[in-house]
Design an enzyme around this catalytic site. Structure first.
Site, PDB file in Angstrom:
ATOM      1  N   ILE A   5     -47.531 -11.910  61.163  1.00  0.00           N
ATOM      2  CA  ILE A   5     -46.356 -11.100  60.830  1.00  0.00           C
ATOM      3  C   ILE A   5     -46.670 -10.025  59.797  1.00  0.00           C
ATOM      4  CG2 ILE A   5     -44.625 -12.825  61.452  1.00  0.00           C
ATOM      5  CD1 ILE A   5     -44.524 -13.730  58.573  1.00  0.00           C
ATOM      6  N   GLY A   6     -47.901  -9.998  59.301  1.00  0.00           N
ATOM      7  CA  GLY A   6     -48.261  -8.980  58.320  1.00  0.00           C
ATOM      8  C   GLY A   6     -49.720  -9.100  57.935  1.00  0.00           C
ATOM      9  N   ASN A  54     -55.031  -6.009  52.314  1.00  0.00           N
ATOM     10  CA  ASN A  54     -56.451  -5.698  52.161  1.00  0.00           C
ATOM     11  C   ASN A  54     -57.325  -6.940  52.210  1.00  0.00           C
ATOM     12  OD1 ASN A  54     -55.950  -2.954  51.860  1.00  0.00           O
ATOM     13  ND2 ASN A  54     -55.635  -3.127  49.655  1.00  0.00           N
ATOM     14  N   PHE A  55     -56.830  -8.047  51.651  1.00  0.00           N
ATOM     15  CA  PHE A  55     -57.636  -9.257  51.568  1.00  0.00           C
ATOM     16  C   PHE A  55     -57.023 -10.432  52.322  1.00  0.00           C
ATOM     17  CE2 PHE A  55     -58.179  -6.838  47.589  1.00  0.00           C
ATOM     18  CZ  PHE A  55     -59.542  -6.558  47.674  1.00  0.00           C
ATOM     19  N   SER A  56     -55.895 -10.211  52.967  1.00  0.00           N
ATOM     20  CA  SER A  56     -55.194 -11.353  53.551  1.00  0.00           C
ATOM     21  C   SER A  56     -54.448 -10.954  54.819  1.00  0.00           C
ATOM     22  CB  SER A  56     -54.194 -11.921  52.545  1.00  0.00           C
ATOM     23  OG  SER A  56     -53.188 -10.957  52.248  1.00  0.00           O
ATOM     24  N   VAL A  85     -50.813 -12.510  57.028  1.00  0.00           N
ATOM     25  CA  VAL A  85     -49.662 -13.399  56.882  1.00  0.00           C
ATOM     26  C   VAL A  85     -49.206 -13.839  58.263  1.00  0.00           C
ATOM     27  CG1 VAL A  85     -47.336 -13.662  55.960  1.00  0.00           C
ATOM     28  CG2 VAL A  85     -48.980 -12.183  54.780  1.00  0.00           C
ATOM     29  N   ASP A 118     -47.172  -3.751  40.914  1.00  0.00           N
ATOM     30  CA  ASP A 118     -47.276  -3.245  42.288  1.00  0.00           C
ATOM     31  C   ASP A 118     -45.892  -3.200  42.933  1.00  0.00           C
ATOM     32  OD1 ASP A 118     -48.533  -2.219  44.525  1.00  0.00           O
ATOM     33  OD2 ASP A 118     -49.054  -4.176  45.351  1.00  0.00           O
TER      34      ASP A 118
END
Length: 445
Positions: free
Chosen positions: A87-88, A91-93, A95, A203
């Site tokens: 679902i998303g 940069n490092f992950s 979801v 952020d």
């Protein structure tokens, strides 16, 4: 990093009925819910005639059901979670959507590949987990559980199924003045709570504001967040998205955290009421110049009280920038019931169910306790859970249920707009909003 959870994968192999070979998953002790390589031992045999609780059925499946073992081996299951589509991503992950096998609740799994994490990213991740663990607010996306395997780390989060603020505005256009008040009030409440706990987000942007319903939002992604000793502490790491970055971040010098979050909130508010960002450019260099110049145009349809808030926030000098308390008392937000009681942090630990004295549990906690008993989670499970905190499936089940029950009772309903609020404290804040601050200490109060 974090210690191994019950769903850890081992590097061994296990033959199936066919000639295929799958990586072996660590087995689960039926009664203690700890890692066990003796899951099928004689001491854990279950009498077929015995009525099994849902928890017992699940742990037996995770020990002996070949399909479940395959799903665990290939990542279609992680601990007590059934993993579904993506679902998303970041940069490092990435979801993914998942379902809790016991409670049936939807969750979001933030998945990180360990081999891709350098030392700096590992430190950021540890900080993200620690900061989320120390916060408990209805407008912050909650962390339910952390699961670790030899190759991956999973953060189990609330599933916000209605998209993010950036996508909503990009597809449907700007928000109305009333919608903007409701959304901004919730963001303000969350950020104010973070700052009161000495945590800076760093952020804040529309992509990190998630809708859990049509009008309720959560501030998410604390990957760049940091804890400060005091709110005047100087920071020196450039974080966040350039269109939301405060002028001081472009000056290659140290900065104070709270005014940086405040600036980003001003950019978000501008985006909400106009449908565009105040500072736009083709390159980061041009964007930097635009932000440092501080020139932007507010369309005439933006209400005067809202314009006053935006102009009070988007000031190049952080010492002159509007403080969070000023926003709470501003004319534009004064009719909005912004804040709700925040439950104490200790209630996130299931041991609270056992240690609270007679009559000390509220209605929500009593309901959660009854559900846990129906699922087969005993006092022994909860006592054995001590010391594991967020890295335990018992904590995960408990937090998911507590959140579900409280949400069903309206604990996360959107703020209401009910006319001018006759509240002496907020009336004094309304007068306070016009004060000009020349001290950084005032800005951060």
């Amino acid at each position: 990093m974090v210690p191994l959870s019950i769903s850890a994968l081992s590097g061994n192999t296990m033959p199936s009925k066919t000639t295929q070979v799958y990586p072996q998953v660590q087995r689960h002790n039926l009664y203690t819910l700890t890692d066990s390589s003796e899951c099928g031992s004689e001491t854990e045999e279950v009498d077929p005639s015995k009525h099994l609780t849902p928890l017992e059925k699940l742990t037996v499946e995770m020990c002996k059901n070949e399909n479940v073992l395959k799903e665990l081996a290939v990542g279609r299951r992680v601990g007590f979670y059934k993993v579904r589509g993506q679902i998303g991503c970041g940069n490092f992950s990435k979801v993914k959507l998942a379902f809790h096998a016991l409670t049936k609740d939807k969750v979001a799994l933030k998945i990180l590949e360990k081999r891709r994490l350098d030392l700096q990213t590992q430190k950021m991740l540890s900080r993200e987990i620690a900061n989320m663990e120390s916060l408990y607010h209805p407008n912050l996306l909650p962390l339910y559980e952390v699961v670790e395997t030899p190759s991956r780390l999973y953060l189990v989060l609330e599933f916000a199924g209605d998209g993010d603020l950036h996508t909503r505005i990009s597809t449907a256009g700007k928000l109305s003045d009333q919608e903007s008040k409701i959304v901004f009030a919730q963001i303000l409440s969350a950020v104010k709570y973070m700052h009161e706990n000495n945590i800076i987000h760093r952020d804040l942007k529309a992509e990190n504001v998630l809708y859990t319903s049509k009008t309720c939002v959560k501030v998410a992604d604390l990957g760049f967040s940091t804890r400060v000793n005091n709110r005047n502490q100087a920071l020196d790491t450039f974080c966040g998205s350039p269109p939301y970055a405060a002028p001081e971040l472009f000056k290659d010098d140290s900065y104070i955290g709270p005014p940086v979050d405040v600036w980003a909130m001003g950019v978000m508010l501008f985006f909400m009421v106009t449908g565009t960002l105040p500072f736009r450019a083709d390159t980061v260099a041009k964007l930097r110049r635009a932000v440092l110049e501080g020139a932007y145009v507010l369309p005439p349809w933006v209400s005067a009280p809202c314009q006053q808030v935006i102009r009070g926030i988007l000031k190049p000098d952080p010492s002159e920038r509007c403080a969070l308390d000023q926003m709470v008392g501003c004319e534009w937000l004064l009719p909005v019931e912004v804040f709700r009681p925040i439950p104490p942090l200790y209630q996130l630990n299931p041991i609270h169910l056992l240690e609270a004295g007679p009559g000390k549990l509220d209605r929500d906690q009593e309901e959660v306790k009854a559900i846990l008993e129906k699922l087969g989670i005993t006092q022994e499970h909860i006592y054995n859970n001590q010391g594991k905190s967020i890295r335990s499936p018992i904590t995960g089940v408990y937090r998911i249920l507590l959140h579900r029950v409280r949400k069903s009772r309206g604990a996360e309903s959107a703020p209401t707009i009910s006319g001018v609020v006759k509240d002496p404290k907020r009336d004094s804040l309304r007068a306070y909003r016009n004060l000009r601050h020349t001290s950084k200490l005032c800005v951060l109060s």
